[in-house]
Design an enzyme around this catalytic site. Structure first.
Site, PDB file in Angstrom:
ATOM      1  N   GLU A 208     -42.469 -31.872  22.776  1.00  0.00           N
ATOM      2  CA  GLU A 208     -41.316 -30.970  22.912  1.00  0.00           C
ATOM      3  C   GLU A 208     -40.252 -31.740  23.683  1.00  0.00           C
ATOM      4  O   GLU A 208     -40.392 -31.981  24.883  1.00  0.00           O
ATOM      5  CB  GLU A 208     -41.704 -29.698  23.663  1.00  0.00           C
ATOM      6  CG  GLU A 208     -40.541 -28.738  23.845  1.00  0.00           C
ATOM      7  CD  GLU A 208     -40.746 -27.800  25.027  1.00  0.00           C
ATOM      8  OE1 GLU A 208     -39.712 -27.416  25.628  1.00  0.00           O
ATOM      9  OE2 GLU A 208     -41.885 -27.474  25.362  1.00  0.00           O
ATOM     10  N   CYS A 242     -34.809 -26.621  28.700  1.00  0.00           N
ATOM     11  CA  CYS A 242     -34.589 -27.359  27.452  1.00  0.00           C
ATOM     12  C   CYS A 242     -33.938 -26.490  26.392  1.00  0.00           C
ATOM     13  O   CYS A 242     -33.414 -27.007  25.401  1.00  0.00           O
ATOM     14  CB  CYS A 242     -35.903 -27.923  26.933  1.00  0.00           C
ATOM     15  SG  CYS A 242     -37.158 -26.672  26.613  1.00  0.00           S
TER      16      CYS A 242
END
Length: 438
Positions: A208, A242
């Site tokens: 990720e 994020c």
């Protein structure tokens, strides 16, 4: 069963093979509270800096992965496949991939640990996990809870190190042939390096990585909802996620109204120590993070952006920064091409759907995109046209353990959460049995 007495959660040693231990040479490293610069005595809020209300939400989110994958482990189903020959039978079983490694970031120091460890353990794997050097204490507390709950020695180990030692630990986790899978959350630059290192042993990876999230507001949007969603999506955890809105794109017809009301909302945010009840934004994680925010703001203003509020360090000092709003954002600015990871909202305008799709997709990243619209046809067109692994439609909050979390393009490989998350830690074994009619 959990013990009846208190559990010591404030740990300052690594947890390896069921043993709390220090470095062989006796060395240690400091973990600093970004709000005060002190040594820590408590956990998540003091370690990471986010307000207590956000910390409580994160702890619940972290626990949700343990609950979900504790149950999902019961549903690791195989297949019986119709054979290609009358005397054959075909069965596919799912087996644990083996020893796994995890490397987690500082912005969610509890949730990122369980998001890696829970599916691994649920699948029957063991895990060695390295938390970020800024926030190791939350990971160690989770290990202490696991130990108290009866987790067998060696099932979950936590290896801590400072920034200087991180490359050596990463190299070991990606080169040791015992390790068959790596899960990582962090920057695209580091993710590419780890992926290249994993290639030597053909280790499985779930990555990720970085994002550059567009937050799109169409003319027909519910403007109240869009503003509220944008404020949360941009400033949650001081913009240090994020999936934070990194480029806010507003259609011409509502641009002025959006900017005025969004700016008022940003000015109303309370900055303070995470331990103070009134605080909505805490400090940035460290001086490096502060430097990047300052550089992005300075670059944008030098290239023609307009500052509406903020734009400077906060009077509290340390790594606190004012909630900031900029308009006139353009593609040549750093804020348009890199994650700011801070409380800076860059807003640009657009004319129509085709233009905003080009703008939103003009990035190598593809983690998450958001848009607000009440037109059903437009919702389908934008959802299908946006090149992102996750889409928030009329919401700025998408995180949940029940949905697959991850990106496309340079934002990663694989998914965390949902049933897809446990598949990342399993291997499919095909068994073809012949001679059944013999």
């Amino acid at each position: 069963m959990m013990p009846s007495g208190p559990i010591e959660l404030s740990r300052n040693q690594a947890f390896i093979n069921g043993v709390w231990c220090g470095a062989d040479d006796g060395a240690s490293f400091a973990v600093l509270n970004p709000a005060t610069g002190e040594q820590l005595a408590a956990l998540l809020t003091l370690e990471q800096g986010k307000p207590l209300a956000e910390s409580r939400v994160e702890i619940a989110y972290a626990a949700s992965f343990l609950e979900w994958y504790g149950e999902e482990g019961k549903r690791v189903y195989g297949d019986v496949i119709p054979p290609h020959r009358a005397d054959n039978r075909i069965v596919v079983s799912k087996q644990p991939v083996g020893v796994c490694a995890g490397i987690t970031p500082w912005n969610f120091p509890s949730a990122m640990v369980t998001r890696k460890a829970a599916p691994a353990l649920g699948a029957g794997c063991t895990m060695v996990l390295k938390p970020a050097e800024q926030t190791p204490l939350s990971a160690l507390a989770i290990a202490a809870l696991g130990e108290a709950a009866g987790l067998p020695p060696g099932v979950l180990s936590i290896v801590t190190t400072d920034a200087a030692g991180a490359p050596a630990i990463g190299a070991e986790l990606t080169s040791n042939p015992t390790v068959r899978k790596l899960g990582f959350t962090g920057s695209t630059v580091v993710g590419k390096l780890l992926m290249a290192q994993c290639a030597a042993n053909v280790q499985k990876v779930t990555l990720e990585l970085g994002g550059n999230a567009p937050f799109i507001v169409m003319d027909d949007a519910d403007l109240d909802a869009a503003i509220a969603g944008a404020l949360v999506c941009k400033y949650r955890n001081t913009g240090q996620t994020c999936i934070s809105a990194n480029r806010i794109m507003v259609q011409d017809g509502v641009f002025d109204a959006f900017v005025e009301r969004f700016t008022a909302g940003a000015k109303a945010l309370t900055v303070g120590l995470g331990t103070e009840t009134a605080s909505m934004l805490g400090p940035l994680i460290d001086d490096q993070g502060l430097d990047k925010v300052e550089a992005h703001v300075a670059d944008a203003i030098a290239k023609g952006a307009t500052l509406h509020t903020g734009g400077a360090r906060h009077a509290l000092g340390q790594t606190f920064y004012q909630p900031t709003v900029l308009t006139g954002i353009a593609p040549e600015m750093a804020i348009c091409n890199e994650e700011t990871i801070g409380p800076v909202a860059g807003i640009m305008h657009f004319n129509n759907e085709e233009e905003v799709l080009r703008m939103a997709n003009d990035t190598p990243y593809g983690l998450v995109a958001y848009f607000y619209s009440r037109d059903v046809g437009r919702i389908w067109r934008l959802s299908e046209g946006l090149e992102y692994g996750m889409i928030g439609i009329n919401t700025g909050m998408i995180s949940t353990e029940v949905a697959p979390f991850g990106g496309i393009k340079e934002s990663g490989i694989g998914r965390y959460g949902s049933h897809q998350g446990i598949d990342e830690y399993l291997e499919a074994k095909y068994m073809c049995m012949g001679g059944i009619d013999a």
